[in-house]
Design an enzyme around this catalytic site. Structure first.
Site, PDB file in Angstrom:
ATOM      1  N   SER A   1       0.865  -1.042  -0.051  1.00 53.63           N
ATOM      2  CA  SER A   1      -0.009   0.102  -0.086  1.00 53.63           C
ATOM      3  C   SER A   1       1.047   1.312   0.080  1.00 53.63           C
ATOM      4  O   SER A   1       1.778   1.185   0.801  1.00 53.63           O
ATOM      5  CB  SER A   1      -0.594   0.559   1.867  1.00 53.63           C
ATOM      6  OG  SER A   1      -1.924   1.207   1.044  1.00 53.63           O
TER       7      SER A   1
ATOM      8  N   TYR B   1      -1.245  -0.112  10.399  1.00 54.94           N
ATOM      9  CA  TYR B   1      -1.471  -0.878   9.046  1.00 54.94           C
ATOM     10  C   TYR B   1      -0.305  -0.320   8.226  1.00 54.94           C
ATOM     11  O   TYR B   1       0.255  -0.722   6.560  1.00 54.94           O
ATOM     12  CB  TYR B   1      -3.063  -0.511   8.714  1.00 54.94           C
ATOM     13  CG  TYR B   1      -3.066  -0.374   6.849  1.00 54.94           C
ATOM     14  CD1 TYR B   1      -4.049  -1.590   6.667  1.00 54.94           C
ATOM     15  CD2 TYR B   1      -2.572   0.477   5.849  1.00 54.94           C
ATOM     16  CE1 TYR B   1      -4.195  -2.127   5.271  1.00 54.94           C
ATOM     17  CE2 TYR B   1      -3.338   0.423   4.142  1.00 54.94           C
ATOM     18  CZ  TYR B   1      -3.459  -1.064   4.679  1.00 54.94           C
ATOM     19  OH  TYR B   1      -4.299  -1.476   3.328  1.00 54.94           O
TER      20      TYR B   1
END
Ligand code: NAD
Length: 264
Positions: free
Chosen positions: A140, A153
């Site tokens: 990501s 995350y």
């Protein structure tokens, strides 16, 4: 279509929604035989049925090592080899700096990091035996920039990217390419709690959320459009196919220019 994955066998984790589902459809359209994994029997079986005889659903939770090993075994049993592993499964994790719990951290590590490490661990032996392979790990832009996800995350995606690049160096001599995709904001159910939550809502409700999300995301990148799951599927196809034969240890950012809006 040009059959860019003719005779290839792929295993895609988290293939029951969003990016994984779109990638499975594109890979099958390009001639691959594909095993998709996930935790929703109903959705997974439905997607596999729609994609036809070259797609199979296998129930597997990527936080469970035994399920990961079984996914690879299932792929070998069904299709005789494993050419491409797309470690894609993931979802929201975390908590804030001053409230995060040990349990949230452990859950996050299992979902986003050990899932990938163990997926690679079980895929590498059959790939070596087959003379090579391709591993693609879905990271990501949260691993690259501030405020693209919460801290846990983001940190886990950064670790995943680094691990993948180092593994690419070690596995290169075995003709195994390892690459990462770093999607920007891509319109999928991850934005409204992940596919498990989406499964509890009606089709109309999910469609309404998707339309609103796409409209919002189109305002959040230099390109005035929302990223779609198909955009990441195309990136995965490039990396998986022979078009990407000399590409390894690469982080392919697919974000409509979003990371450049935020200085390092
Ligand atoms: P999604 O919620 O639509 O799909 C996630 C998939 O992972 C689903 O099939 C879900 O069932 C599966 N999954 C979740 N937990 C699992 C588990 N424990 N075991 C097995 N399968 C599990 O979301 P998505 O956006 O398609 O996300 C796919 C990947 O892309 C994730 O790793 C996510 O972190 C990454 N990503 C997404 C975006 C984005 O903007 N959508 C951006 C960057 C990275």
């Amino acid at each position: 279509m040009s059959n860019r994955l003719q005779d290839k066998v792929a295993l895609i984790t988290g293939g029951t929604s969003g990016i994984g589902e779109a990638t499975a459809a594109l890979f099958v359209a390009e001639g691959a035989r594909v095993v998709i994994t996930g935790r929703s029997e109903e959705k997974g079986a439905g997607i596999a049925a729609r994609l036809g005889e070259n797609a199979v659903y296998f129930h597997a939770d990527v936080t469970q090592e035994a399920d990961i090993a079984a996914s690879v075994d299932e792929t070998l049993a069904r299709f005789g080899k494993l050419d491409i592993l797309f470690n894609n499964a993931g979802g929201p994790v975390g908590g804030t700096i001053d409230s995060i719990t040990g349990e949230q951290i452990d859950d996050g590590v299992h979902l986003l990091l050990s899932s990938v490490m163990l997926g690679m661990r079980y895929a590498v032996a059959p790939m070596k035996a087959n003379g090579g392979g391709v591993i693609i790990n879905n990271s990501s832009i949260a691993g690259l920039r501030y405020r693209q996800g919460n801290l846990l995350y983001s940190a886990l995606k950064a670790a995943l990217t680094h691990y993948s690049k180092l593994a690419a160096v070690e596995l290169g001599p075995d003709r195994i390419r390892v690459n990462v995709i770093s999607p920007g904001a891509i319109a999928t159910p991850i934005f409204w709690g992940g596919s498990e939550r989406a499964n509890t809502l009606s089709d109309e409700e999910n469609a309404r959320k998707m339309a609103k999300l796409q409209s919002n995301l189109a305002k959040a990148t230099p390109l005035p459009m929302s990223g779609l799951a198909d955009d990441i599927a195309e990136a995965a196809l490039y990396l998986a196919s022979d078009a990407g034969r000399f590409v390894s240890a690469h982080d392919l950012v697919v974000d409509g220019g979003r990371t450049s809006m935020f200085n390092e």
